[in-house]
Every structure is written in C-alpha cells, then in structure tokens.
Design a protein around this motif. Sequence first.
Motif, PDB file in Angstrom:
ATOM      1  N   THR A   2     -27.975 -22.987  34.532  1.00 28.00           N
ATOM      2  CA  THR A   2     -29.371 -22.775  34.355  1.00 28.00           C
ATOM      3  C   THR A   2     -30.153 -22.107  35.256  1.00 28.00           C
ATOM      4  O   THR A   2     -29.856 -22.279  36.372  1.00 28.00           O
TER       5      THR A   2
ATOM      6  N   GLN B  17     -33.888 -20.859  36.430  1.00 31.48           N
ATOM      7  CA  GLN B  17     -35.147 -21.401  36.193  1.00 31.48           C
ATOM      8  C   GLN B  17     -36.039 -20.633  37.225  1.00 31.48           C
ATOM      9  O   GLN B  17     -35.645 -20.208  38.393  1.00 31.48           O
TER      10      GLN B  17
ATOM     11  N   LYS C  35     -38.981 -21.070  39.579  1.00 26.13           N
ATOM     12  CA  LYS C  35     -39.298 -22.197  40.259  1.00 26.13           C
ATOM     13  C   LYS C  35     -40.877 -22.422  39.933  1.00 26.13           C
ATOM     14  O   LYS C  35     -41.485 -21.371  39.907  1.00 26.13           O
TER      15      LYS C  35
ATOM     16  N   ARG D 223     -42.313 -23.163  37.208  1.00 30.46           N
ATOM     17  CA  ARG D 223     -42.545 -22.897  35.810  1.00 30.46           C
ATOM     18  C   ARG D 223     -41.650 -23.474  34.983  1.00 30.46           C
ATOM     19  O   ARG D 223     -40.379 -23.622  35.015  1.00 30.46           O
ATOM     20  N   ASP D 224     -42.044 -23.450  33.510  1.00 28.58           N
ATOM     21  CA  ASP D 224     -41.247 -23.733  32.487  1.00 28.58           C
ATOM     22  C   ASP D 224     -40.619 -22.728  31.879  1.00 28.58           C
ATOM     23  O   ASP D 224     -40.415 -22.618  30.458  1.00 28.58           O
TER      24      ASP D 224
ATOM     25  N   ALA E 180     -36.863 -20.734  31.598  1.00 25.98           N
ATOM     26  CA  ALA E 180     -35.553 -20.866  32.271  1.00 25.98           C
ATOM     27  C   ALA E 180     -34.711 -20.394  30.864  1.00 25.98           C
ATOM     28  O   ALA E 180     -35.001 -20.072  29.779  1.00 25.98           O
ATOM     29  N   THR E 181     -33.514 -20.108  31.291  1.00 22.35           N
ATOM     30  CA  THR E 181     -32.405 -19.689  30.364  1.00 22.35           C
ATOM     31  C   THR E 181     -30.886 -20.052  30.965  1.00 22.35           C
ATOM     32  O   THR E 181     -30.918 -20.698  32.135  1.00 22.35           O
TER      33      THR E 181
ATOM     34  N   LEU F  75     -33.822 -12.858  31.565  1.00 27.32           N
ATOM     35  CA  LEU F  75     -35.259 -13.699  31.241  1.00 27.32           C
ATOM     36  C   LEU F  75     -36.166 -12.397  31.279  1.00 27.32           C
ATOM     37  O   LEU F  75     -36.104 -11.302  31.972  1.00 27.32           O
TER      38      LEU F  75
ATOM     39  N   ILE G 267     -36.291 -17.749  41.895  1.00 31.71           N
ATOM     40  CA  ILE G 267     -35.500 -17.989  41.073  1.00 31.71           C
ATOM     41  C   ILE G 267     -34.609 -19.296  41.455  1.00 31.71           C
ATOM     42  O   ILE G 267     -34.468 -18.995  42.558  1.00 31.71           O
TER      43      ILE G 267
END
Length: 71
Positions: free
Chosen positions: A42, A44, A46, A48-49, A51-52, A62, A71
């Motif tokens: 993952t 993501q 930081k 925030r919603d 992610a990939t 992303l 990140i």
Amino acid sequence: MPPLRNCLLLALLLLCSFVHAQTGILSGKITNNKLEPLALVTIQVKGRDIATLSKEDGSYQLELDKGSYDI
C-alpha cells in the motif's frame, strides 16, 4: 452537428483539459533490499484517503493534484 452542440462539445473538451492540467502523476517501484519487486504494497498519502497498491512488478501510480505530499 448544430453550432450549439459544437460549442458544448468544445467547452467540455476544454474543461477536461483544464481539470487534467491541474493534476500530476506520482509513480515509482517498490523493492526489497535485494531489489526484488514487492507486490500488493500500500502506497498512501499521509493524512488523506488517497492510496494505491503496487502491482506484481512493484510499480505503482497515483494521480494527485499538484502540490507537496508525504507518502
């Protein structure tokens, strides 16, 4: 095509270009210490919603609004 329809189509295309111009692509490859690709990791942003997951070859991508991120 009627002229109004042409104008609406052109406006839509310009809007799509503008929206696309306000974003950027963050991409990379996740590997272990032997430089072997890591799948399903993952990535993501930081706080925030957003992610990939990395693919089987470790690559990820992303699409983000232009700016600075952790990140």
